[in-house]
Structures are given as C-alpha cells and as structure tokens.
Enzyme design. Sequence first.
Site, PDB file in Angstrom:
ATOM      1  N   LYS A 179      20.652  78.899  85.040  1.00  0.00           N
ATOM      2  CA  LYS A 179      20.827  80.361  85.033  1.00  0.00           C
ATOM      3  C   LYS A 179      21.437  80.723  83.688  1.00  0.00           C
ATOM      4  CE  LYS A 179      23.067  83.734  85.463  1.00  0.00           C
ATOM      5  NZ  LYS A 179      23.148  84.763  84.397  1.00  0.00           N
ATOM      6  N   GLU A 254      33.659  74.326  82.109  1.00  0.00           N
ATOM      7  CA  GLU A 254      33.920  74.386  80.657  1.00  0.00           C
ATOM      8  C   GLU A 254      34.304  75.823  80.360  1.00  0.00           C
ATOM      9  OE1 GLU A 254      33.937  71.869  78.686  1.00  0.00           O
ATOM     10  OE2 GLU A 254      32.499  70.356  79.371  1.00  0.00           O
ATOM     11  N   CYS A 288      34.230  78.883  72.324  1.00  0.00           N
ATOM     12  CA  CYS A 288      35.301  78.477  73.251  1.00  0.00           C
ATOM     13  C   CYS A 288      36.363  77.679  72.524  1.00  0.00           C
ATOM     14  CB  CYS A 288      34.705  77.663  74.393  1.00  0.00           C
ATOM     15  SG  CYS A 288      33.728  76.280  73.824  1.00  0.00           S
ATOM     16  N   GLU A 387      42.712  84.624  74.973  1.00  0.00           N
ATOM     17  CA  GLU A 387      41.470  84.387  74.237  1.00  0.00           C
ATOM     18  C   GLU A 387      40.856  85.736  73.887  1.00  0.00           C
ATOM     19  OE1 GLU A 387      38.002  82.971  76.399  1.00  0.00           O
ATOM     20  OE2 GLU A 387      37.714  81.430  74.883  1.00  0.00           O
TER      21      GLU A 387
HETATM   22  P1  NAD Z   1      31.056  84.778  81.905  1.00  0.00           P
HETATM   23  O1  NAD Z   1      31.883  83.961  82.796  1.00  0.00           O
HETATM   24  O2  NAD Z   1      31.114  86.254  82.050  1.00  0.00           O
HETATM   25  O3  NAD Z   1      29.516  84.392  82.013  1.00  0.00           O
HETATM   26  C1  NAD Z   1      29.064  83.067  81.893  1.00  0.00           C
HETATM   27  C2  NAD Z   1      27.881  82.873  82.812  1.00  0.00           C
HETATM   28  O4  NAD Z   1      28.308  83.070  84.156  1.00  0.00           O
HETATM   29  C3  NAD Z   1      26.733  83.846  82.588  1.00  0.00           C
HETATM   30  O5  NAD Z   1      25.499  83.183  82.782  1.00  0.00           O
HETATM   31  C4  NAD Z   1      26.940  84.859  83.693  1.00  0.00           C
HETATM   32  O6  NAD Z   1      25.743  85.505  84.086  1.00  0.00           O
HETATM   33  C5  NAD Z   1      27.441  83.966  84.810  1.00  0.00           C
HETATM   34  N1  NAD Z   1      28.189  84.672  85.848  1.00  0.00           N
HETATM   35  C6  NAD Z   1      28.867  85.854  85.772  1.00  0.00           C
HETATM   36  N2  NAD Z   1      29.397  86.176  86.970  1.00  0.00           N
HETATM   37  C7  NAD Z   1      29.067  85.185  87.828  1.00  0.00           C
HETATM   38  C8  NAD Z   1      29.352  84.917  89.200  1.00  0.00           C
HETATM   39  N3  NAD Z   1      30.045  85.791  89.943  1.00  0.00           N
HETATM   40  N4  NAD Z   1      28.897  83.773  89.735  1.00  0.00           N
HETATM   41  C9  NAD Z   1      28.202  82.873  88.984  1.00  0.00           C
HETATM   42  N5  NAD Z   1      27.873  83.094  87.701  1.00  0.00           N
HETATM   43  C10 NAD Z   1      28.310  84.223  87.119  1.00  0.00           C
HETATM   44  O7  NAD Z   1      31.463  84.329  80.453  1.00  0.00           O
HETATM   45  P2  NAD Z   1      31.078  85.025  79.097  1.00  0.00           P
HETATM   46  O8  NAD Z   1      32.038  86.128  78.831  1.00  0.00           O
HETATM   47  O9  NAD Z   1      29.636  85.336  79.062  1.00  0.00           O
HETATM   48  O10 NAD Z   1      31.326  83.796  78.108  1.00  0.00           O
HETATM   49  C11 NAD Z   1      32.451  83.696  77.362  1.00  0.00           C
HETATM   50  C12 NAD Z   1      33.422  82.704  77.956  1.00  0.00           C
HETATM   51  O11 NAD Z   1      32.826  81.425  78.026  1.00  0.00           O
HETATM   52  C13 NAD Z   1      34.640  82.532  77.092  1.00  0.00           C
HETATM   53  O12 NAD Z   1      35.801  82.481  77.881  1.00  0.00           O
HETATM   54  C14 NAD Z   1      34.397  81.190  76.426  1.00  0.00           C
HETATM   55  O13 NAD Z   1      35.557  80.551  75.989  1.00  0.00           O
HETATM   56  C15 NAD Z   1      33.692  80.445  77.491  1.00  0.00           C
HETATM   57  N6  NAD Z   1      32.931  79.315  76.924  1.00  0.00           N
HETATM   58  C16 NAD Z   1      33.365  78.051  77.160  1.00  0.00           C
HETATM   59  C17 NAD Z   1      32.700  76.963  76.595  1.00  0.00           C
HETATM   60  C18 NAD Z   1      33.170  75.570  76.828  1.00  0.00           C
HETATM   61  O14 NAD Z   1      32.386  74.650  76.606  1.00  0.00           O
HETATM   62  N7  NAD Z   1      34.398  75.315  77.243  1.00  0.00           N
HETATM   63  C19 NAD Z   1      31.577  77.187  75.804  1.00  0.00           C
HETATM   64  C20 NAD Z   1      31.170  78.482  75.585  1.00  0.00           C
HETATM   65  C21 NAD Z   1      31.845  79.540  76.166  1.00  0.00           C
END
Ligand code: NAD
Length: 485
Positions: A179, A254, A288, A387
């Site tokens: 997804k 992650e 991240c 963050e």
């Molecule tokens: P997010 O949590 O809003 O979205 C990430 C994914 O989760 C998307 O595909 C989104 O559609 C999905 N999602 C949203 N709500 C959901 C739910 N209720 N159930 C299941 N899936 C759902 O995150 P974002 O704002 O898009 O991404 C940024 C964040 O990701 C930052 O905090 C960043 O640090 C983190 N990140 C971590 C890593 C790592 O490897 N540790 C890498 C990249 C990004």
Amino acid sequence: MAERVPFVTHQTFIGGRWRDAASGQRLPLLNPSDGSALAEIARGSADEVDAAVRAAQAARDGEWGRLTAAERGRALMAMGRKVLERADELARLEALDVGKPLRQGRADALALARYLEFYGGAADKIGGETIPYLNGYTALTWREPHGVTGHVVPWNYPMQIIGRSVGAALAMGNACVLKPAEEACLTALAIGRIADDCGLPAGALNIVPGLGEEAGAALSAHPGVQHLSFTGSVATGRLVQAAAARNTVPVTLELGGKSPQIVFADADLDAALPYLVNAGIQNAGQTCSAGSRILVERSRFDEVVQRLAQRVRALKAGPALADLDLGPLISQRQHGIVSRYLDLARDGGLAIAAQGEIVADAPAGGFYARPTLLAGVTPDHALAQEEIFGPVQVAIAFDDEADAIRIANGTPYGLVAGVWTRDGSRALRMARALRCGQVFVNNYGAGGGVELPFGGVGASGHGREKGFEALYGFSALKTVAILHG
Ligand code: NAD
C-alpha cells in the site's frame, strides 16, 4: 509545467492484472514543484485489499510458492537489472512525484536496484543450523516465509523503502501486498510494471494505492496477512501495531526520528561540515534519519555555527527537475507544519542563524520552504524535541561527553546518530552509550547502506530492515527434532 507520466497510473495491480478500483474512484496526485495535477491513482478500498491478499495467498500456494530460493533470487535480480536500465525514467518520476532533486531520485533508483540485487543474491544463502541435542536425536532449524506480508510505505523515499521491505520479503518467499502513500506512488506502480515485465509470478507482488485510513487500515487489519511492515509516522505506527495485535501477527515499525549529529572539539570540521548540512536538507529534510539536531562542544560552538550558517545561506531550493540543493516539501499540509515550527521559533525569540533561499523562478504554486539553521535552542524546546520533517536544523551546545549523551538520548526517538571526533576510544564509548539503531562515526548515512541493518528504538519503532537482518525478520524459524536412536 504540465508533466506527462509515461504509463496508466489509476489502476491497482492484483494477481498479475491491472484493474480499476471497483468503485471507479480515483485520487489526484499533485506535483509538489508547482502544485499542478500530475496523475490520478486508484482509490483502493477494503475490497481491493481483500482481493490482493487472496491473490497473494494463491501465489504462495501456486507458482511463486513452488520456486526454489535460487529461482526467486534470479527473479529479483532480473527486476534489479530492469531498474538499472530504466533508472533515468524512474529518477524523473520520483523527482516529479516527491519533489526531490533529480540526482536524489537517481540515487534512489540505484538504491532500489541494489536492494533487488542484494536480496536476489541472498535469497539462497539463508539456511538453518543443526543443534547438539539429546543422544539419539538430530535437531535442526530452517527458515520459512511468513506467508502473505503487508507493506505500508510513506511518500518520502518510495523506491528505497519498497526495495528494502518488499525486496527482502520476496527473497524469503513471501507474497506481498503493498500500500503506497497517497501523496506519491508513481514509482511504486512503476515497480509493479517492472515485476510484470520481468515475469514475476502473478500475485507475488500486489499493489493497492489508496488512502491510509481506507486501504492502509484494511491491509493492517486483514486476517489473511501474516506479517506487517510499516514505515511512517508514530501515530499511524501505533494504529498499525494495534491492528497487528488483534491478529497476533508480527509487525516491523520504521517510524520517525530527531537524530543528533554530535561534534566534539577535536573533530575534523572540514570533513564534517558538508555532512552536517546535507543530513538536514536531504529530501528537504523529509527523511526519517535526518540529522536534525547538531550538538557541538561548547568551546567550538560559535565557530561551527558560523561555518554552518555560511553553508546554509548558500543553499537553494527550487523545482525538482532544476536539481538544486533541495526541492519543495511534499504538500501544502507539510508546508503548513514546517511554517508553524518556524513561527514558533520567531515567537519564542530564537535566533535564526541562517536561511537559504528559494530561487526567484520557483513556480508560485510549489510548496517551498527555506532551509533554516536555528542556534541557541535549549534541548527541551519543542524545536529540539519534535520531528519537524522539513529543512530545519537546530544547533545546541554541550559541555562534555556525559552532557552530549544526555542531550542526544533526551528525546522519545532513537533512530540514528552521528559522532565526529578524532578520539577512537571516545567514538566507541559514544557508540555504546547512544540510544538508537545506527551510529555513524565521522560520517553520516541518512537513508544509506543497503547492507546495514536499520531501525529504531523507542518512538522510532522496532524491528530491523536492510542487510541480512531483514531476511530473518521476513521469515519464521522452525525447529525440527528427530528421534532416530
Ligand atoms: P503516515 O503515517 O501519515 O503515512 C505512512 C503510510 O501509512 C501511508 O501509506 C499512509 O497512507 C498510511 N496510513 C495512514 N493512515 C493509516 C492507517 N490508519 N492505517 C494504516 N495505514 C495508514 O506518515 P507520513 O507522514 O506519510 O510519513 C512521514 C513519517 O514517516 C515521518 O514520521 C518519518 O520519519 C517516517 N518515516 C520513517 C522511515 C523509517 O525508515 N524509519 C522512513 C521514512 C519515513
């Protein structure tokens, strides 16, 4: 700047077939560099997720599940070669969709190819062991795939994150349901097309674009999924973990970070400075493992801030394809978040040590933020704790090693840390004391290192991806004890 995307984008990829969402609904993708419409993607729902999980299960029970480890590896390596052939196209797609400078898109495409090569090569090299046990017994272990694995990925590094999680899961023989994020998922769909072109058995990789609270939540809660890999925010990670708990399946989280780069007075500053800045502005700070806190030993604090400020002032933000130091933020929403943090700094009277510029010809509709260095921030301030996910770094002074460790470990996060010193013993002491998943000494590897296990502690999540470690995570160990007398 109306850009054309070179393939149909508004479909799901399920069981080897491209099809519209049953509802016919679509979601717009915007080009962050100018705010224009870039493409439309399918708004996958629980129905598409269910079909994808069933297709994955059928693949496990069918052709995909019957392949030998070496054949699975070959399939991944074929995909890796195709990614290399199409690296320029993928780089451009990622740049347009995410807003990252073209060369970062290219680095991401090459990293995706490396993941596919690495996990393709590793697929037939993971074995078990024989264990000395009771007389008359032979005891041994082997690794089995979980079955169907769910992968929920964010928008900031789609190719890299898909490479590291889907690549490892496929190598171990799982069938995947992916997804991608609703803000950017063109390269995810391109990877589906590459899998298709390379003849990956139908259903081994399924892709359901859509909203997080719809498709993402449905995938996280689906009882047919045996392992979840989630990369994204802490808040969503908690929801995914709760959903996994209801089905008692393992989950890799992650999540975010507020990673420190720690500069001791004996550091080679000429070597450190480019890293210190780049770790904060790479992907416009939407990384991240961004090195968003720069901790400097007090005796050299003013000097380091001054030299950092010089570099930050020279930074230029502009359209992704202009390939400058940084591109726009992903969305208007993210722009609002970053702007609010900068307002907080101004309202609190914090010194803005330096800001870079947005180039004059950057389109007005783009979501640009000026790279910013803040000095004199106290370690407990929101700007040093939360963050921001934008090109904003804070510089903080510390007194000695113990103080550096206290500040570095003083946030809820624990993803990555950098240490700059010429003292080898101190570097090792610091590496041991820092509470995080990766430590870089005299370098900083935001996002890098296909071979290096990666993941966090605390609010940064748990479980490890990348390297061989991911192959253990994407498989279950079985122990067999045979009594033969
Ligand atoms: P997010 O949590 O809003 O979205 C990430 C994914 O989760 C998307 O595909 C989104 O559609 C999905 N999602 C949203 N709500 C959901 C739910 N209720 N159930 C299941 N899936 C759902 O995150 P974002 O704002 O898009 O991404 C940024 C964040 O990701 C930052 O905090 C960043 O640090 C983190 N990140 C971590 C890593 C790592 O490897 N540790 C890498 C990249 C990004």
